[in-house]
Design an enzyme around this catalytic site. Structure first.
Site, short mmCIF file in Angstrom:
data_model
loop_
_atom_site.label_atom_id
_atom_site.label_comp_id
_atom_site.label_asym_id
_atom_site.label_seq_id
_atom_site.Cartn_x
_atom_site.Cartn_y
_atom_site.Cartn_z
CB ALA A 69 44.11 46.51 52.06
N GLY A 114 41.07 50.70 49.76
CA GLY A 114 42.06 51.68 50.23
C GLY A 114 42.54 52.62 49.13
CD GLU A 117 38.94 53.22 52.73
OE1 GLU A 117 39.86 52.39 52.64
OE2 GLU A 117 38.10 53.21 53.65
CD GLU A 137 36.84 48.20 51.32
OE1 GLU A 137 35.87 48.48 50.58
OE2 GLU A 137 37.83 48.95 51.43
N1 COA Z 1 45.10 42.46 47.06
C1 COA Z 1 45.96 41.52 46.62
N2 COA Z 1 46.09 41.19 45.34
C2 COA Z 1 45.33 41.86 44.45
C3 COA Z 1 44.41 42.84 44.83
C4 COA Z 1 44.32 43.16 46.21
N3 COA Z 1 43.50 44.11 46.67
N4 COA Z 1 43.78 43.32 43.73
C5 COA Z 1 44.30 42.66 42.69
N5 COA Z 1 45.23 41.76 43.11
C6 COA Z 1 46.04 40.84 42.32
C7 COA Z 1 45.26 39.62 41.86
O1 COA Z 1 45.21 38.65 42.87
C8 COA Z 1 46.09 39.20 40.67
O2 COA Z 1 47.24 38.55 41.15
P1 COA Z 1 47.79 37.20 40.42
O3 COA Z 1 48.05 37.63 38.99
O4 COA Z 1 49.01 36.84 41.17
O5 COA Z 1 46.66 36.21 40.50
C9 COA Z 1 46.53 40.52 40.06
O6 COA Z 1 46.43 41.49 41.10
C10 COA Z 1 45.65 41.00 38.91
O7 COA Z 1 44.31 41.01 39.36
P2 COA Z 1 43.14 40.15 38.68
O8 COA Z 1 42.09 39.91 39.71
O9 COA Z 1 43.69 38.97 37.99
O10 COA Z 1 42.63 41.21 37.58
P3 COA Z 1 41.17 41.36 37.00
O11 COA Z 1 41.30 42.31 35.89
O12 COA Z 1 40.55 40.03 36.73
O13 COA Z 1 40.32 42.03 38.19
C11 COA Z 1 39.92 43.58 40.01
C12 COA Z 1 40.66 43.31 38.69
C13 COA Z 1 40.45 44.91 40.56
C14 COA Z 1 38.42 43.69 39.74
C15 COA Z 1 40.20 42.44 41.00
O14 COA Z 1 41.59 42.22 41.07
C16 COA Z 1 39.70 42.70 42.40
O15 COA Z 1 38.52 42.57 42.67
N6 COA Z 1 40.63 43.05 43.32
C17 COA Z 1 40.31 43.22 44.73
C18 COA Z 1 39.68 44.56 44.99
C19 COA Z 1 39.29 44.68 46.45
O16 COA Z 1 38.49 43.92 46.97
N7 COA Z 1 39.86 45.68 47.12
C20 COA Z 1 39.57 45.97 48.51
C21 COA Z 1 40.53 45.24 49.37
S1 COA Z 1 40.19 45.43 51.10
#
Ligand code: COA
Length: 263
Positions: A69, A114, A117, A137
């Site tokens: 999400a 998500g 999921e 999460e």
């Molecule tokens: N919601 C909103 N933005 C997200 C996102 C999410 N679930 N997942 C990634 N992004 C965004 C980041 O904020 C970043 O945006 P920015 O460039 O404007 O700062 C961009 O996508 C790239 O992600 P980044 O975190 O810089 O890449 P990374 O390679 O360092 O890490 C992940 C990748 C997937 C490990 C990391 O983005 C992450 O942990 N995302 C969240 C996953 C999560 O918790 N999902 C469940 C949500 S309920």
């Protein structure tokens, strides 16, 4: 990027096969509310269109299927908006799972929250070796809301589900394959070909039979075995009486390809 309709790209991959591509690569295809709503309208359209036989879900950009999400939308503790998102996503994920047509998740890179999921709601999951599945999460102080605690636990049992949720452990594509979560794990360059081959094979199976078998697998899971077998017999007898049931038998005996009408 243009309007919100660009958030999901739709294309006909093959006649009868529609590919929906989550398209926010700069945010790893994080599922925002406008994207979720657009997804639902595509699902409704696909459900009503008898020409569409198979649906493929994938993420744009190669780094992610969907990274969960959109956490940006969670900011600020607005409980009403948060609840609205959760109710909608649950309903829409259930709708995906219940779609009476085969669905394939084609996963490269991150399928988190998500995203995982969504993939768990699809009938078939194909992934590349670099796929990473997770339900992180808990690290946000939250829990999954799109069925993950239930569908993952049912699919792989409590040990692996605890690893994923309580330890925030990610499953690689290989591991997902060995757990039976993914039907195929291959090199990224081979994924599209593998997906296409499966979709082509699905076009050869009668559509009513697919819809019924899908429903049986889901319903049967929640029922005692003799009851589930009762559902199975009812379905088979119903299918036998359809045009497609008779066409399939006749085509086999006449040594020709069947022409299924969906009736
Ligand atoms: N919601 C909103 N933005 C997200 C996102 C999410 N679930 N997942 C990634 N992004 C965004 C980041 O904020 C970043 O945006 P920015 O460039 O404007 O700062 C961009 O996508 C790239 O992600 P980044 O975190 O810089 O890449 P990374 O390679 O360092 O890490 C992940 C990748 C997937 C490990 C990391 O983005 C992450 O942990 N995302 C969240 C996953 C999560 O918790 N999902 C469940 C949500 S309920």
């Amino acid at each position: 990027m243009g309007g919100s309709e660009d958030l999901i790209l739709r294309e006909e991959m093959l006649p009868g096969v529609v590919r929906l591509c989550f398209n926010r690569p700069d945010k790893l295809n994080a599922l925002s509310l406008p994207m979720l709503r657009l997804f639902e309208s595509h699902l409704d359209d696909i459900a009503a269109d008898t020409r569409v036989r198979v649906v493929i879900l994938e993420g744009a950009g190669g780094r992610a299927f969907v990274a969960g999400a959109d956490i940006e939308e969670y900011r600020g503790g607005r409980r009403a908006e948060f609840a609205a998102y959760q109710f909608e996503s649950r309903r829409i994920f259930d709708k995906l799972e219940a779609l009476p047509k085969p669905t394939i998740a084609s996963v490269r890179g991150y399928a988190l929250g998500g995203g995982f999921e969504l993939a768990l709601c699809c009938d078939l999951l194909l992934c590349s070796r670099d796929a990473q599945f997770g339900l992180p999460e808990g690290r946000l102080g939250l829990s999954p809301g799109g069925g993950g605690t239930q569908r993952l636990t049912r699919a792989v049992g409590r040990q692996t589900a605890s690893d994923v949720m309580l330890a925030g452990w990610r499953l690689s594509g290989e591991r997902a394959y060995h757990l039976g979560l993914a039907a195929v794990c291959c090199e990224g360059a081979e994924l599209d070909g593998q997906v296409r081959t499966r979709a082509q094979a699905m076009l050869k199976v009668a559509p009513l039979a697919q819809a019924e078998m899908k429903r049986l697998m889901r319903q049967g899971f929640d029922a005692p075995l003799p009851v589930a077998q009762g559902f199975e017999q009812e379905v088979l007898l119903r299918l036998y009486a359809t045009d497609d049931g008779q066409e399939g038998i006749d085509a086999f005996l006449s040594k020709r390809e069947p022409r299924f009408s969906g009736k």
